[in-house]
Design an enzyme around this catalytic site. Structure first.
Site, mmCIF file in Angstrom:
data_model
loop_
_atom_site.group_PDB
_atom_site.id
_atom_site.type_symbol
_atom_site.label_atom_id
_atom_site.label_comp_id
_atom_site.label_asym_id
_atom_site.label_seq_id
_atom_site.Cartn_x
_atom_site.Cartn_y
_atom_site.Cartn_z
ATOM 1 N N ASP A 159 0.827 -1.211 0.000
ATOM 2 C CA ASP A 159 0.000 0.000 0.000
ATOM 3 C C ASP A 159 0.857 1.256 0.000
ATOM 4 O O ASP A 159 0.483 2.299 -0.552
ATOM 5 C CB ASP A 159 -0.896 0.087 1.235
ATOM 6 C CG ASP A 159 -1.476 -1.221 1.702
ATOM 7 O OD1 ASP A 159 -0.948 -2.283 1.332
ATOM 8 O OD2 ASP A 159 -2.453 -1.192 2.465
ATOM 9 N N ALA A 160 2.008 1.145 0.653
ATOM 10 C CA ALA A 160 2.901 2.305 0.775
ATOM 11 C C ALA A 160 3.327 2.835 -0.586
ATOM 12 O O ALA A 160 3.664 4.017 -0.728
ATOM 13 C CB ALA A 160 4.140 1.929 1.589
#
Length: 369
Positions: A159-160
């Site tokens: 997600d980062a």
């Protein structure tokens, strides 16, 4: 006579296509307005109330895209004004944790607002945060046990790759300062080498899933997790100039991931919570679908993906997304905050799902202009 008939046929075909495209544009605008207005009228619909939280970052990004259309085509500044009120109320600040990717994510839309309005207050906080991180890079190993908080100092979860990298790409584009580009390239490629399965052509959410398996025996690849990645790649590529030499890596990864994700679209038009075991998670999932539709539509518009090959997936995905919108504009079937596939129901909504929907709609609309 034959030439006249050919001309008439071509003219009729052109007018038919124009009429279809015009209707599609109007329909897309109408549904986006309904969704955007519902979200503005329900500011507490998400699980997290902090306006600087990562869950809001995609919402603001989608609203920026929608605000541009609303202002340009209808002279409606409602949505820009909404974004400005949020930014000013929070002094355009970032979240609390210095290194954590989630806490710089809102900076993406604040940079966009700065580009439009030229008020340095809008970009100073995100630039200060990015400068500090670049000048004091985290020394944490990506291979630390994920349960340790220190591992979140770097981009150790997929997600980062949506939350932080586009910030550095935009700052590089804005300033021309290579320190942002060098940091982006180094950290992104480290995460890619760690989380990307080069056989499956998909990203693990984080190290905890390297050895886990779904009920059908397949590896665990989370739908929204991979959607975060490809949407983030689109944002990076949008920020780069066409002649930027660093584009090659991101373009190739984007195309490879797009090809794989297009193969995994379900017959109902959605990408489900589990990419390789959709039967265990049969419910629609709009946040993954929204981000993937956005990315594929961007790829077509940017000339990175063949229109004839990918347009059917985009159209089917957009139709599925529209089917998840209630008459009042509420978007449903958004998987709640998490890190892996989970069950989803129609009543579930979240800020990032609405953001993904608006980003997808805005890019979809461009396909027919």
């Amino acid at each position: 006579m034959k030439r006249i008939l050919i001309y008439v046929c071509l003219l009729f075909s052109a007018f038919s296509a124009w009429g279809r495209n015009d209707n599609l544009g109007k329909e897309t605008k109408e549904i986006m307005k309904r969704v955007a207005d519902w979200q503005i009228d329900h500011p507490n619909s998400g699980a997290v109330k902090d306006e600087l939280d990562w869950t809001r970052a995609p919402l603001y990004m989608g609203m920026v895209d929608w605000a541009e259309i609303a202002e340009k085509e209808d002279r409606d500044k409602t949505y820009y004004d909404w974004l400005l009120r949020i930014g000013r109320r929070n002094h355009f600040q970032m979240g609390k944790w210095m290194y954590h990717a989630d806490f710089i994510a809102v900076g993406q839309s604040f940079i966009d607002l700065y580009i439009k309005y030229g008020d340095r207050k809008m970009v100073a906080p995100v630039m200060a945060r990015a400068n500090w991180v670049v000048e004091n890079p985290a020394q944490t190993s990506l291979k630390l046990d994920y349960s340790r908080m220190e591992t979140l100092d770097r981009w150790s979860w997929c997600d980062a790759l949506f939350m932080a990298p586009p910030v550095y790409a935009k700052l590089y584009s804005l300033t021309g300062d290579r320190k942002y580009l060098d940091f982006l390239n180094r950290e992104y490629k480290a995460s890619y080498e760690y989380l990307y399965d080069k056989d499956a052509h998909l990203f693990y959410r984080d190290a905890r899933y390297f050895t886990q398996r779904e009920a059908n025996g397949e590896k665990v690849f989370w739908g929204r997790g991979n959607a975060w990645v490809i949407a983030g790649l689109a944002e990076i590529l949008k920020a780069f100039s066409p002649n930027e030499t660093s584009r090659k890596f991101y373009e190739e990864l984007f195309v490879e991931l797009a090809e794989r994700l297009a193969e995994l679209q379900s017959p109902d038009g959605y990408w489900h919570a589990s990419l390789l075991d959709p039967k265990s998670y049969p419910s629609p999932e709009t946040s993954a679908t929204g981000f993937i539709v956005y990315a594929l539509a961007y790829g077509i518009n940017a000339g990175l993906l063949e229109r004839d090959t990918y347009l059917p997936a985009v159209e089917k995905g957009w139709k599925a997304l529209v089917g998840a919108v209630e008459s009042d504009g509420k978007l449903g079937y958004v998987q709640p905050i998490g890190a892996d596939p989970k069950k989803v129901t129609r009543d579930m909504t979240e800020f990032y799902g609405v953001g993904a929907f608006l980003m997808a709609g805005c890019e979809y609309k461009k396909l027919f202009e």
